[in-house]
Design an enzyme around this catalytic site. Structure first.
Site, mmCIF file in Angstrom:
data_model
loop_
_atom_site.group_PDB
_atom_site.id
_atom_site.type_symbol
_atom_site.label_atom_id
_atom_site.label_comp_id
_atom_site.label_asym_id
_atom_site.label_seq_id
_atom_site.Cartn_x
_atom_site.Cartn_y
_atom_site.Cartn_z
ATOM 1 N N GLU A 1 -26.665 -6.920 -35.663
ATOM 2 C CA GLU A 1 -25.324 -7.342 -35.222
ATOM 3 C C GLU A 1 -24.742 -6.375 -34.189
ATOM 4 O OE1 GLU A 1 -21.946 -5.977 -36.887
ATOM 5 O OE2 GLU A 1 -22.787 -5.370 -38.821
ATOM 6 N N LYS B 1 -18.869 -3.413 -48.317
ATOM 7 C CA LYS B 1 -18.165 -2.161 -47.995
ATOM 8 C C LYS B 1 -17.275 -1.721 -49.146
ATOM 9 C CE LYS B 1 -17.934 -2.943 -43.088
ATOM 10 N NZ LYS B 1 -18.079 -4.367 -43.235
HETATM 11 N N1 PSU Z 1 -21.419 -2.654 -41.400
HETATM 12 C C1 PSU Z 1 -21.030 -1.412 -40.975
HETATM 13 N N2 PSU Z 1 -19.968 -1.344 -40.120
HETATM 14 C C2 PSU Z 1 -19.305 -2.466 -39.675
HETATM 15 C C3 PSU Z 1 -19.731 -3.753 -40.134
HETATM 16 C C4 PSU Z 1 -20.791 -3.786 -40.987
HETATM 17 O O1 PSU Z 1 -21.609 -0.394 -41.374
HETATM 18 O O2 PSU Z 1 -18.356 -2.341 -38.900
HETATM 19 C C5 PSU Z 1 -18.997 -4.990 -39.616
HETATM 20 C C6 PSU Z 1 -19.866 -6.256 -39.755
HETATM 21 O O3 PSU Z 1 -19.954 -6.852 -38.470
HETATM 22 C C7 PSU Z 1 -19.118 -7.137 -40.706
HETATM 23 C C8 PSU Z 1 -17.704 -6.758 -40.419
HETATM 24 O O4 PSU Z 1 -19.375 -8.495 -40.514
HETATM 25 O O5 PSU Z 1 -17.790 -5.335 -40.356
HETATM 26 C C9 PSU Z 1 -16.735 -7.259 -41.484
HETATM 27 O O6 PSU Z 1 -15.492 -7.471 -40.901
HETATM 28 P P1 PSU Z 1 -14.345 -8.261 -41.710
HETATM 29 O O7 PSU Z 1 -14.140 -7.464 -42.975
HETATM 30 O O8 PSU Z 1 -13.148 -8.220 -40.790
HETATM 31 O O9 PSU Z 1 -14.842 -9.640 -41.954
#
Ligand code: PSU
Ligand code: MN
Length: 288
Positions: free
Chosen positions: A10, A144
């Protein structure tokens, strides 16, 4: 490309998740690690409204340095394309585009999920929606740690996404190897993951297989050590009225600041660890 062992990567982590110069270095490191494990990397992004499966070095450099790159999920993907903007793809948009390109394996850091306080904010990542829709083996280090992990696990079960612990019986929590949440599914080899994925998809399921791969011990921040930092970051986000797409990047940056870069090192380590496992799984999937 579809017939090669290819690993989709990604670009949101490059444009929004990590600070420069670590972001570009990480992008290169992950691609190199995938190649070292006999697979082809394809970092996904949107370049002036054009979908690119396998960003070039120049495009990666721009993705890492421009300040007008949209964070793209399923709801604004069409918009970024029609308005011919630059877009960094989250897990959600990357899964959509990788599937469209015939890819079967994807690596990220940590997926998005159900945010803490979601009962009030309704903030649930589109990553979960995409995991329910696109059949790729998705390698991450858990959801996360800033999220509500039990609710995220419940949502994944509801959506029919198998969650496989790689060499673990416990859900890893991104920065930490442990979360206290037990998993029903475990695999100790890429071959076992491949077998499970083939079986899942032969049933007609269109959902992803989520492989949760704990950060290496040497790089982890044990959960009790990071808990207060996460609480502080969540409180700061609330105080400053951070909402929507800005929440996750804000929290990651704040935690990196408060840990004096230690969480950043952990984040980089887990991303590389996931790229390696994804390459191994891609090889197995192709063979079997
Ligand atoms: N993994 C990481 N850092 C990130 C992400 C994933 O170590 O920044 C990103 C991914 O692209 C994931 C996004 O889809 O964070 C999630 O964002 P949100 O919580 O706004 O959906
Ligand atoms: Mn969100």
């Amino acid at each position: 490309m579809a017939n090669m062992a290819t690993v989709a990567l990604e670009s949101t982590v490059i444009a929004h998740g990590l600070p420069a110069p670590h972001n570009l270095e990480l992008a290169h490191d992950c691609e190199r690690i995938v190649r070292q494990h006999d697979a082809e990397p394809a970092t996904i992004g949107i370049v002036a409204g054009r979908i690119v499966i396998g960003l070039s070095d120049d495009q990666l450099t721009e993705m890492a340095s421009r300040n007008d790159v949209a964070k793209v999920n399923l709801s604004n993907l069409a918009q970024v394309l029609t308005e011919q903007k630059w877009g960094a793809t989250t897990v959600a948009a990357s899964l959509c585009l990788a599937h469209r390109a015939g890819l079967r394996v994807f690596a990220t850091g940590g997926i998005g999920g159900v945010h803490r306080g979601a009962s009030a904010s309704f903030d649930i990542s589109a990553d979960l929606t995409a995991l329910a829709r696109f059949p790729l083996v998705t390698v991450c280090a858990g959801a996360k740690a800033i999220l509500d992990l039990p609710k995220t696990m419940e949502a994944l079960e509801t959506l029919g996404v198998p969650v496989i612990g790689y060499q673990t019986d416990e859900l890893p929590a991104f920065y930490s190897r442990a979360s206290g949440i037990n998993l029903d599914l475990r695999a100790d080899t890429p071959a076992q993951i491949s077998t499970l994925a083939h079986t899942h998809w032969e049933l007609g399921n269109m959902s992803a297989i989520l492989v949760v791969n704990p950060v290496p011990e040497a790089d982890e921040i044990p959960a009790p050590e990071i808990a207060d930092v996460i609480e502080d970051a969540l409180a700061a986000a609330c105080e400053q009225g951070v909402s929507g797409k800005a929440v996750t990047p804000f929290l990651l940056a704040r935690i990196a600041e408060q840990t004096k870069g230690r969480s950043l090192q952990t984040n980089l380590a887990l991303l590389k660890n996931n790229a390696r496992l994804a390459a191994e799984i891609a090889g197995e999937l192709m063979r079997g």
